[in-house]
Design a protein around this motif. Structure first.
Motif, PDB file in Angstrom:
ATOM      1  N   LEU A  33       0.725  -1.272   0.157  1.00 17.72           N
ATOM      2  CA  LEU A  33      -0.206   0.072  -0.061  1.00 17.72           C
ATOM      3  C   LEU A  33       0.681   1.150   0.060  1.00 17.72           C
ATOM      4  N   SER A  34       2.568   0.573   0.707  1.00 18.53           N
ATOM      5  CA  SER A  34       2.316   2.694   0.499  1.00 18.53           C
ATOM      6  C   SER A  34       3.397   2.173  -0.888  1.00 18.53           C
ATOM      7  N   SER A  35       3.863   1.939  -1.677  1.00 15.69           N
ATOM      8  CA  SER A  35       4.076   2.012  -2.897  1.00 15.69           C
ATOM      9  C   SER A  35       3.444   3.277  -4.192  1.00 15.69           C
ATOM     10  N   ILE A  65       2.313   5.967  -5.565  1.00 15.83           N
ATOM     11  CA  ILE A  65       2.615   6.344  -6.984  1.00 15.83           C
ATOM     12  C   ILE A  65       1.049   6.786  -7.316  1.00 15.83           C
ATOM     13  N   GLY A  66       0.424   6.752  -6.677  1.00 10.80           N
ATOM     14  CA  GLY A  66      -1.165   7.595  -6.232  1.00 10.80           C
ATOM     15  C   GLY A  66      -1.208   8.612  -6.251  1.00 10.80           C
ATOM     16  N   VAL A  67      -0.063   8.914  -5.600  1.00 10.58           N
ATOM     17  CA  VAL A  67      -0.296  11.132  -5.176  1.00 10.58           C
ATOM     18  C   VAL A  67       0.568  11.756  -6.982  1.00 10.58           C
ATOM     19  N   ALA A  68       0.770  11.109  -7.911  1.00 13.81           N
ATOM     20  CA  ALA A  68       1.841  10.996  -8.529  1.00 13.81           C
ATOM     21  C   ALA A  68       0.631  11.102  -9.722  1.00 13.81           C
ATOM     22  N   ASN A  69      -0.203   9.733  -9.815  1.00 15.98           N
ATOM     23  CA  ASN A  69      -1.281   9.942 -10.434  1.00 15.98           C
ATOM     24  C   ASN A  69      -1.894  10.628 -10.030  1.00 15.98           C
ATOM     25  N   THR A  70      -2.751  10.563  -8.973  1.00 14.21           N
ATOM     26  CA  THR A  70      -4.000  11.841  -8.905  1.00 14.21           C
ATOM     27  C   THR A  70      -3.248  13.229  -9.199  1.00 14.21           C
ATOM     28  N   LEU A  71      -1.776  13.722  -9.299  1.00 10.83           N
ATOM     29  CA  LEU A  71      -1.498  15.218  -9.252  1.00 10.83           C
ATOM     30  C   LEU A  71      -1.677  14.826 -11.042  1.00 10.83           C
ATOM     31  N   ILE A  72      -1.337  13.863 -11.780  1.00 13.88           N
ATOM     32  CA  ILE A  72      -2.131  13.810 -13.685  1.00 13.88           C
ATOM     33  C   ILE A  72      -3.223  14.390 -13.903  1.00 13.88           C
ATOM     34  N   PHE A  81      -0.403   5.752 -16.609  1.00 11.99           N
ATOM     35  CA  PHE A  81       0.705   5.795 -16.080  1.00 11.99           C
ATOM     36  C   PHE A  81       0.930   5.304 -14.810  1.00 11.99           C
ATOM     37  N   SER A  82       0.237   4.915 -13.715  1.00  8.30           N
ATOM     38  CA  SER A  82      -0.303   4.229 -12.970  1.00  8.30           C
ATOM     39  C   SER A  82       0.086   2.907 -12.353  1.00  8.30           C
ATOM     40  N   PHE A  83      -0.612   2.312 -13.755  1.00  9.67           N
ATOM     41  CA  PHE A  83      -0.943   0.677 -14.007  1.00  9.67           C
ATOM     42  C   PHE A  83       0.894   0.305 -14.778  1.00  9.67           C
ATOM     43  N   TYR A  84       1.268   1.423 -14.660  1.00 16.07           N
ATOM     44  CA  TYR A  84       2.419   0.147 -15.645  1.00 16.07           C
ATOM     45  C   TYR A  84       3.181   0.338 -14.619  1.00 16.07           C
ATOM     46  N   MET A  85       3.503   2.163 -13.595  1.00 18.37           N
ATOM     47  CA  MET A  85       4.150   1.967 -12.183  1.00 18.37           C
ATOM     48  C   MET A  85       3.933   1.008 -11.095  1.00 18.37           C
ATOM     49  N   ASN A  86       2.978   0.446 -11.054  1.00 20.59           N
ATOM     50  CA  ASN A  86       2.481  -0.338 -10.146  1.00 20.59           C
ATOM     51  C   ASN A  86       2.535  -1.604 -10.396  1.00 20.59           C
ATOM     52  N   ALA A  87       2.501  -2.133 -12.127  1.00 25.60           N
ATOM     53  CA  ALA A  87       3.036  -3.422 -12.404  1.00 25.60           C
ATOM     54  C   ALA A  87       4.408  -3.899 -11.623  1.00 25.60           C
ATOM     55  N   ILE A 104     -11.805  14.911  -5.557  1.00 25.27           N
ATOM     56  CA  ILE A 104     -11.386  14.572  -4.173  1.00 25.27           C
ATOM     57  C   ILE A 104     -12.435  12.907  -4.255  1.00 25.27           C
ATOM     58  N   LEU A 105     -12.741  12.955  -3.973  1.00 26.12           N
ATOM     59  CA  LEU A 105     -14.239  12.198  -3.980  1.00 26.12           C
ATOM     60  C   LEU A 105     -13.358  10.506  -4.875  1.00 26.12           C
ATOM     61  N   PHE A 106     -13.284  10.349  -5.386  1.00 26.27           N
ATOM     62  CA  PHE A 106     -13.299   9.674  -6.589  1.00 26.27           C
ATOM     63  C   PHE A 106     -11.642   9.371  -6.611  1.00 26.27           C
ATOM     64  N   SER A 107     -10.341  10.818  -5.750  1.00 22.86           N
ATOM     65  CA  SER A 107      -9.384   9.793  -5.618  1.00 22.86           C
ATOM     66  C   SER A 107      -9.777   9.100  -4.046  1.00 22.86           C
ATOM     67  N   ALA A 108     -10.020   9.637  -2.803  1.00 24.29           N
ATOM     68  CA  ALA A 108     -10.481   8.775  -2.174  1.00 24.29           C
ATOM     69  C   ALA A 108     -10.641   7.197  -2.175  1.00 24.29           C
ATOM     70  N   LEU A 109     -11.365   7.016  -2.797  1.00 21.42           N
ATOM     71  CA  LEU A 109     -11.973   5.627  -3.764  1.00 21.42           C
ATOM     72  C   LEU A 109     -11.436   4.913  -4.086  1.00 21.42           C
ATOM     73  N   SER A 110     -10.677   5.482  -5.146  1.00 19.10           N
ATOM     74  CA  SER A 110      -9.894   4.755  -5.950  1.00 19.10           C
ATOM     75  C   SER A 110      -8.152   4.138  -5.505  1.00 19.10           C
ATOM     76  N   LEU A 111      -8.426   4.952  -4.231  1.00 20.33           N
ATOM     77  CA  LEU A 111      -6.410   4.505  -3.544  1.00 20.33           C
ATOM     78  C   LEU A 111      -7.789   3.084  -3.102  1.00 20.33           C
ATOM     79  N   VAL A 112      -8.583   3.147  -1.598  1.00 14.32           N
ATOM     80  CA  VAL A 112      -8.922   1.918  -1.583  1.00 14.32           C
ATOM     81  C   VAL A 112      -8.703   0.928  -2.885  1.00 14.32           C
ATOM     82  N   PHE A 113     -10.772   1.159  -3.232  1.00 11.54           N
ATOM     83  CA  PHE A 113     -10.776   0.437  -4.233  1.00 11.54           C
ATOM     84  C   PHE A 113      -9.857  -0.401  -4.799  1.00 11.54           C
ATOM     85  N   GLY A 114      -9.107   0.878  -4.973  1.00 13.03           N
ATOM     86  CA  GLY A 114      -7.844   0.871  -6.833  1.00 13.03           C
ATOM     87  C   GLY A 114      -6.922  -0.320  -6.381  1.00 13.03           C
ATOM     88  N   PHE A 115      -6.375  -0.398  -4.923  1.00 13.37           N
ATOM     89  CA  PHE A 115      -5.582  -1.119  -4.730  1.00 13.37           C
ATOM     90  C   PHE A 115      -5.671  -2.642  -4.019  1.00 13.37           C
TER      91      PHE A 115
END
Length: 124
Positions: free
Chosen positions: A8-10, A14-21, A51-57, A100-111
């Motif tokens: 979750l930490s990595s 990556i999610g922070v960079a993804n969020t800025l984009i 971006f985040s798919f490749y980085m997380n993989a 903000i709502l999408f970013s919060a939900l996608s952090l948990v559900f996306g992970f």
């Protein structure tokens, strides 16, 4: 419980960079171009997700970045993105609240979706 959240930490970094984009593209499309929040949020998600798919993989799940996995990730998380954007339109939410709502939900559900569906270890 510790194993459930391993990585979750990595994913978060990556999610922070993804969020800025994501946020930059969302506001460019919704404010400057005048598109709906649903379309702006979905388009911004698709760009940032690439971006985040490749980085997380590579760094979070140590898995192969396959086309099938990418499409699975885009389909599942894109549906969440479009749904939250649609709610933003229907409820006339401010765009900042929508992302903000999408970013919060996608952090948990996306992970969890990435760990247990997209990048899960498959029997050889």
């Amino acid at each position: 419980m510790r194993l459930l959240w391993k990585g979750l930490s990595s994913y978060t970094v990556i999610g922070v960079a993804n969020t800025l984009i994501h946020w930059q593209i969302f506001f460019l499309l919704s404010v400057a171009a005048g598109l709906s929040q649903a379309i702006s949020n979905l388009t911004a998600f698709c760009v940032a997700a690439s971006f985040s798919f490749y980085m997380n993989a590579q760094f979070t799940f140590a898995a192969s970045a396959t086309v099938a996995g990418y499409l699975l990730f885009l389909l599942g998380m894109g549906a969440l993105s479009l749904g939250i954007g649609h709610l933003g339109d229907v409820w006339q939410m401010h765009g900042l609240l929508t992302v903000i709502l999408f970013s919060a939900l996608s952090l948990v559900f996306g992970f969890l979706y990435s760990k247990y569906v997209v990048f899960r270890e498959r029997d050889q």
